[in-house]
Every structure is written in structure tokens, then in C-alpha cells.
Scaffold this active site. Structure first.
Site, mmCIF file in Angstrom:
data_model
loop_
_atom_site.group_PDB
_atom_site.id
_atom_site.type_symbol
_atom_site.label_atom_id
_atom_site.label_comp_id
_atom_site.label_asym_id
_atom_site.label_seq_id
_atom_site.Cartn_x
_atom_site.Cartn_y
_atom_site.Cartn_z
ATOM 1 N N GLY A 1 0.750 -1.243 0.000
ATOM 2 C CA GLY A 1 0.000 0.000 0.000
ATOM 3 C C GLY A 1 0.778 1.289 0.000
ATOM 4 O O GLY A 1 0.197 2.361 -0.179
ATOM 5 N N TYR B 1 -9.866 5.374 -11.948
ATOM 6 C CA TYR B 1 -9.545 5.995 -10.647
ATOM 7 C C TYR B 1 -9.308 7.493 -10.769
ATOM 8 O O TYR B 1 -8.761 8.092 -9.835
ATOM 9 C CB TYR B 1 -8.257 5.400 -10.064
ATOM 10 C CG TYR B 1 -8.176 3.906 -9.973
ATOM 11 C CD1 TYR B 1 -9.007 3.188 -9.112
ATOM 12 C CD2 TYR B 1 -7.236 3.193 -10.721
ATOM 13 C CE1 TYR B 1 -8.893 1.810 -9.005
ATOM 14 C CE2 TYR B 1 -7.121 1.819 -10.618
ATOM 15 C CZ TYR B 1 -7.948 1.132 -9.756
ATOM 16 O OH TYR B 1 -7.825 -0.212 -9.656
ATOM 17 N N CYS C 1 -14.630 4.193 -28.309
ATOM 18 C CA CYS C 1 -15.886 4.952 -28.391
ATOM 19 C C CYS C 1 -16.510 5.183 -27.028
ATOM 20 O O CYS C 1 -17.596 4.671 -26.727
ATOM 21 C CB CYS C 1 -16.873 4.204 -29.276
ATOM 22 S SG CYS C 1 -16.137 3.797 -30.835
ATOM 23 N N GLU C 2 -15.821 5.902 -26.171
ATOM 24 C CA GLU C 2 -16.352 6.303 -24.866
ATOM 25 C C GLU C 2 -15.679 7.601 -24.501
ATOM 26 O O GLU C 2 -14.467 7.735 -24.663
ATOM 27 C CB GLU C 2 -15.976 5.295 -23.779
ATOM 28 C CG GLU C 2 -16.579 3.947 -23.956
ATOM 29 C CD GLU C 2 -16.768 3.224 -22.629
ATOM 30 O OE1 GLU C 2 -16.750 3.895 -21.575
ATOM 31 O OE2 GLU C 2 -16.925 2.021 -22.680
ATOM 32 N N ARG D 1 -6.288 3.188 -15.727
ATOM 33 C CA ARG D 1 -6.255 3.934 -14.462
ATOM 34 C C ARG D 1 -6.885 5.330 -14.547
ATOM 35 O O ARG D 1 -7.638 5.713 -13.641
ATOM 36 C CB ARG D 1 -4.832 4.005 -13.902
ATOM 37 C CG ARG D 1 -4.248 2.615 -13.596
ATOM 38 C CD ARG D 1 -2.949 2.659 -12.818
ATOM 39 N NE ARG D 1 -3.152 3.198 -11.498
ATOM 40 C CZ ARG D 1 -2.929 4.453 -11.146
ATOM 41 N NH1 ARG D 1 -2.425 5.304 -12.010
ATOM 42 N NH2 ARG D 1 -3.199 4.856 -9.943
ATOM 43 N N TYR E 1 -0.526 -1.929 -12.156
ATOM 44 C CA TYR E 1 -1.954 -1.837 -12.474
ATOM 45 C C TYR E 1 -2.158 -1.229 -13.868
ATOM 46 O O TYR E 1 -3.112 -0.497 -14.113
ATOM 47 C CB TYR E 1 -2.714 -1.066 -11.377
ATOM 48 C CG TYR E 1 -2.428 -1.643 -9.998
ATOM 49 C CD1 TYR E 1 -2.965 -2.885 -9.644
ATOM 50 C CD2 TYR E 1 -1.596 -1.009 -9.081
ATOM 51 C CE1 TYR E 1 -2.677 -3.452 -8.404
ATOM 52 C CE2 TYR E 1 -1.302 -1.571 -7.841
ATOM 53 C CZ TYR E 1 -1.852 -2.787 -7.515
ATOM 54 O OH TYR E 1 -1.559 -3.357 -6.300
ATOM 55 N N GLY F 1 3.329 -3.764 -3.923
ATOM 56 C CA GLY F 1 3.154 -4.021 -5.354
ATOM 57 C C GLY F 1 3.490 -2.766 -6.135
ATOM 58 O O GLY F 1 4.483 -2.678 -6.851
ATOM 59 N N ARG F 2 2.639 -1.753 -5.925
ATOM 60 C CA ARG F 2 2.760 -0.515 -6.701
ATOM 61 C C ARG F 2 4.152 0.114 -6.580
ATOM 62 O O ARG F 2 4.714 0.559 -7.575
ATOM 63 C CB ARG F 2 1.703 0.485 -6.206
ATOM 64 C CG ARG F 2 1.581 1.740 -7.037
ATOM 65 C CD ARG F 2 0.659 2.757 -6.354
ATOM 66 N NE ARG F 2 -0.626 2.196 -6.009
ATOM 67 C CZ ARG F 2 -1.700 2.213 -6.813
ATOM 68 N NH1 ARG F 2 -1.624 2.772 -7.998
ATOM 69 N NH2 ARG F 2 -2.835 1.670 -6.414
HETATM 70 C C1 LIG Z 1 -3.261 -5.075 -3.718
HETATM 71 C C2 LIG Z 1 -2.692 -5.691 -2.507
HETATM 72 C C3 LIG Z 1 -1.356 -5.441 -2.150
HETATM 73 C C4 LIG Z 1 -0.472 -4.476 -2.890
HETATM 74 O O1 LIG Z 1 -0.859 -3.161 -2.752
HETATM 75 P P1 LIG Z 1 0.067 -1.996 -3.385
HETATM 76 O O2 LIG Z 1 -0.666 -0.764 -3.128
HETATM 77 O O3 LIG Z 1 0.231 -2.302 -4.811
HETATM 78 O O4 LIG Z 1 1.381 -2.048 -2.644
HETATM 79 C C5 LIG Z 1 -0.849 -6.110 -1.049
HETATM 80 N N1 LIG Z 1 -1.612 -6.973 -0.339
HETATM 81 C C6 LIG Z 1 -2.896 -7.236 -0.644
HETATM 82 C C7 LIG Z 1 -3.672 -8.185 0.168
HETATM 83 C C8 LIG Z 1 -3.470 -6.603 -1.741
HETATM 84 O O5 LIG Z 1 -4.751 -6.856 -2.046
#
Ligand SMILES: *Cc1c(COP(=O)(O)O)cnc(C)c1O
Length: 421
Positions: free
Chosen positions: A239, A318, A346-347, A314, A375, A277-278
């Protein structure tokens, strides 16, 4: 920091000119930098130095096997959220004991796949799911290691679609119910309770929500230990946000995040897992696209690209901002002008940016969306029968196509026609 910089007036990915990749694979495409991926992984790994830990890359952010292998070879584990991701991680050579299984609705089949192939732990999201994991483990004659994902009811202060730690969200069990749920888990013979899991959302730009959540996890650890559970592993989710623009306040750094983890949880002697992840993939990837037309409207000019919302959703999904740069570096002092930057779908939602200042551009010019590594490709679709765009991985002066653009025949032949037609 990333490895997409101008050199002699041209945008490079590490030591490869973007225009050279475009000439070889066509546009649009995604390109990732090995050096940036590894740098970001190492920032997290170093931030937890001195603590027993594993950085499990949340592969839903960008799940090409070449990316997984790059990170796994550097020591990363994987966080998966489906049976498909589990199999993809295994195919990339990640051992089962470095794969964590998250996700709100694991099916019995997915659980069976993971228990058969080996799993580090399941992060249990609900009581019914816990019963199913127990039943499948007993059926296979194995014991499933689990944590329970608790919902700490904190406001992650992020976009509503990616906040997961408030009581109204579908994720985890309320922290107030934890004692009951852990007692039940402890009584099930197919499960071994090893820890606690929490993940409060994505693109967090402050440490405070993490601090609130992790403080609750620390209290819960003591309470569950007092109730007889051997809590020895804490999975703290992912996150941490990334800077999507160069101008706004930068989110906290992994080293600050690591210090917070040590401060709030270090005294417990638990093994720490995190699931970024991000932050690992986001700024390690660009989407490169070509201007097809410059169209002058009544009160605005449009850049119509060959990339569209199906390739990078995205902005439409978002309201996300991506910096967009010309691959040919604008001459110093060149006057910028505002364009609406759109795809051909077409949106009206197929708009990447409105009234964005860009150097003058012409049909045929290449542009790059920055911060598109996470993502991006994974959320692409074939809407409008537009082929999924290729992915390319750069490593120093080498590059390789890590997913080919499918042919129209491949796409069209996936349909089957019923006998009555
Ligand atoms: C999506 C997710 C992550 C990764 O979140 P990031 O914001 O990309 O770091 C980690 N753990 C769980 C359970 C997730 O669903």
C-alpha cells in the site's frame, strides 16, 4: 527514482532508446526497467534489515513472469490473490514456501491447488473461508498454515476504490471479532495459526494510517498470545504510495516505512512480511504510444493516440494522473500548449488527460506515460477487439519482448460458434 531519462534529446529505458523498441515491436507497448524493479525491491529489503523478514511482491500489480523471475532471483517472495496468480508464480520458478495467498474469495479449487503445490501461508479473509481451508487440508492430509486478515477500521486516506481497511470494506474480519475467530481457528485440526495479516489500502501517501493499523496489530498480538496462540509472523500488507507527478509532495520512503514497522512491532519478536506491489512496479514501467492524429476542435486540440483506456485504464477508473512526456525531448524553451489526450475507443471516458500542457506534437510522434508499471498491463482488456499490447523488459543495453502482441486471428479464433448457427 527510475531509469527512464533523456540522453541527447531522446528518452531511454536504461541504455536503450525508447524509439528503438518502438521500431522493433510497434506501438503501443509497455516497457519495464530491470534496474528500477530491483532498486525498489532492495529499498524495502534494506528498510527491514536487522529484522527477520520477507518482502512478498504483490504480483497483481504487474505479473509478467519475467518480472516475477527478476524479483524472485533477488530474494522476493510473492503475494498472490488467485489460483491463476499462484500457478503463474510457480511457473516463474517461485517456490511454494515463498508464496503467500491473499484474496477475499478463495475457492476450494484454488485452496487445493496451493496446498498441493506448497504454500507459505493463507491469509484468511472470513470465517466461512477458514472452514473451507480446514476441510480441504484434511481431505489432502496436510496442515494449512494461516494468518487471519483483520480489518483495523482505519481510514487509509486514499481513493475510495482502493481503500480496504475501513469496517464498511469487504476485506478481513473486524478486529473486535478476532479473539472468537482465532479460537475457532485454533480448534480446527487442518489449520496451524501462525500469525496476523493486515492490508489497509493502496497508494497511501502518509504513514499515519499505517501507524494506527500496526499499533492495533501489536495490541492484538499480545492479546492473542495471552489467549494461547503462537503468533510469530505478522503480514503487514502493501500500500505504500508512489509519486505520480514530480511536483506534488512525495509519499514517505520505504526506509521511513521500515522504521515505523520496527517502532510499532519490533518489540514482539515476530517475523515480518510486507506485500508491496505498486511501489516496486509503478515507476519501473512506461506505456509508450504514438500520436495518430492531432485534431483541432472548437475550443481545444486533441491528441488522438493509438493507446486507449483498454490498454491503461487507471485514468478512466480511478481518475488517476499520469505524467505524459514526449519521447523526443522538447527543445529548451519551446512553448507548451494544452491538449486533451485521448484514445480511439468509443467512450468519453477514454480520455487520459484534459488540457495537459505538452510541447507541440504531430502525427507519428511517440509519447510515454510515466508511472504505468503497476496496475497497467494487468488491467488491460481487449475491449473494441484491440489486442493486448506487448510488454518489453530492458536490462542495461538489452531488451526482450516478454509478452507478444497477439494476432487478430488469435483473438478472433478464441470465440466458438454454437452448432445451431
Ligand atoms: C493489492 C494488494 C497489495 C499491494 O498493494 P500496493 O498498493 O500495490 O502495494 C498487497 N496486499 C494485498 C492483500 C493486496 O490486495
Amino acid at each position: 527514482m527510475d531509469h527512464f531519462l533523456y540522453r541527447d534529446g531522446a528518452l531511454y529505458a536504461e541504455d536503450v532508446p525508447i524509439s528503438e523498441i518502438a521500431a522493433a515491436v510497434g506501438t503501443p507497448f509497455y516497457v519495464y526497467s530491470t534496474a528500477t524493479l530491483l532498486r525498489h525491491f532492495k529499498l524495502f529489503d534494506d528498510a527491514l534489515e536487522g529484522t527477520d523478514h520477507l518482502v512478498c511482491y504483490a504480483m497483481k500489480a504487474a505479473s509478467n513472469q519475467a518480472i516475477l523471475k527478476t524479483l524472485a532471483q533477488a530474494g522476493a517472495g510473492m503475494d498472490v490473490v488467485s489460483g491463476g496468480e499462484y500457478l503463474r508464480a510457480k511457473a516463474a520458478g517461485v517456490p511454494g514456501d515463498k508464496i503467500v495467498f491473499s484474496g477475499v474469495g478463495k475457492t476450494a479449487d484454488e485452496i487445493r491447488t496451493a496446498l498441493t503445490g506448497g504454500i507459505r501461508q493463507f491469509n484468511v479473509e472470513s470465517e466461512p473461508e477458514m472452514e473451507v481451508i480446514n476441510a480441504v487440508a484434511l481431505e489432502l492430509g496436510v496442515i494449512a498454515p494461516i494468518t487471519v486478515r483483520v480489518n483495523p477500521d482505519v481510514d487509509a486516506k486514499t481513493h475510495a476504490k482502493i481503500a480496504t481497511g475501513k469496517s464498511e470494506n469487504k476485506f478481513g474480519i473486524p478486529i473486535a471479532r478476532a479473539s472468537d475467530v482465532y479460537a475457532r481457528a485454533g480448534s480446527l485440526p487442518g489449520l496451524e495459526v501462525i500469525g496476523i495479516d493486515v492490508h489497509i489500502g493502496s497508494q497511501l501517501t502518509e504513514l499515519e494510517p499505517f501507524e494506527l493499523a500496526y499499533t492495533k496489530v501489536a495490541e492484538l498480538t499480545e492479546r492473542l498470545r495471552a489467549e494461547g496462540h503462537n503468533i510469530r509472523r505478522l503480514d503487514l500488507g502493501g500500500g505504500l504510495g508512489i509519486p505520480y507527478t514530480r511536483s506534488n509532495d512525495a509519499p514517505p520512503l520505504p526506509v521511513e516505512y521500515g522504521a515505523l514497522i520496527k517502532k510499532t512491532l519490533g518489540h514482539l519478536g515476530c517475523e515480518i512480511e510486507i506485500e508491496p506491489g505498486r511501489l516496486i512496479a509503478g515507476n519501473a514501467g512506461l506505456m509508450v504510444s504514438k500520436v495518430i492524429y492531432v485534431k483541432s476542435g472548437e475550443d481545444r486540440d486533441f491528441l488522438i493516440l493509438d493507446g486507449a483506456m483498454n490498454d491503461l485504464i487507471r485514468p478512466a477508473m480511478y481518475e488517476a494522473h499520469h505524467d505524459i512526456v514526449a519521447v523526443q525531448e522538447p527543445a529548451p524553451g519551446v512553448e507548451q500548449r494544452p491538449y486533451d489526450i485521448v484514445g480511439p475507443v468509443c467512450e468519453s471516458g477514454d480520455t487520459f488527460a484534459k488540457q495537459r500542457n505538452m510541447p507541440p506534437l504531430q502525427a507519428g510522434d511517440l509519447i510515454a506515460f510515466r508511472s504505468a508499471g503497476a496496475y497497467g498491463a494487468v488491467m488491460a482488456s481487449e475491449y473494441n477487439t484491440r489486442p493486448l499490447i506487448p510488454e518489453v523488459l530492458v536490462n542495461g543495453d538489452q531488451f526482450a519482448v516478454i509478452r507478444e502482441r497477439p494476432s487478430f486471428d488469435e483473438i478472433i479464433n478464441r470465440d466458438t460458434i454454437p452448432s445451431w448457427l
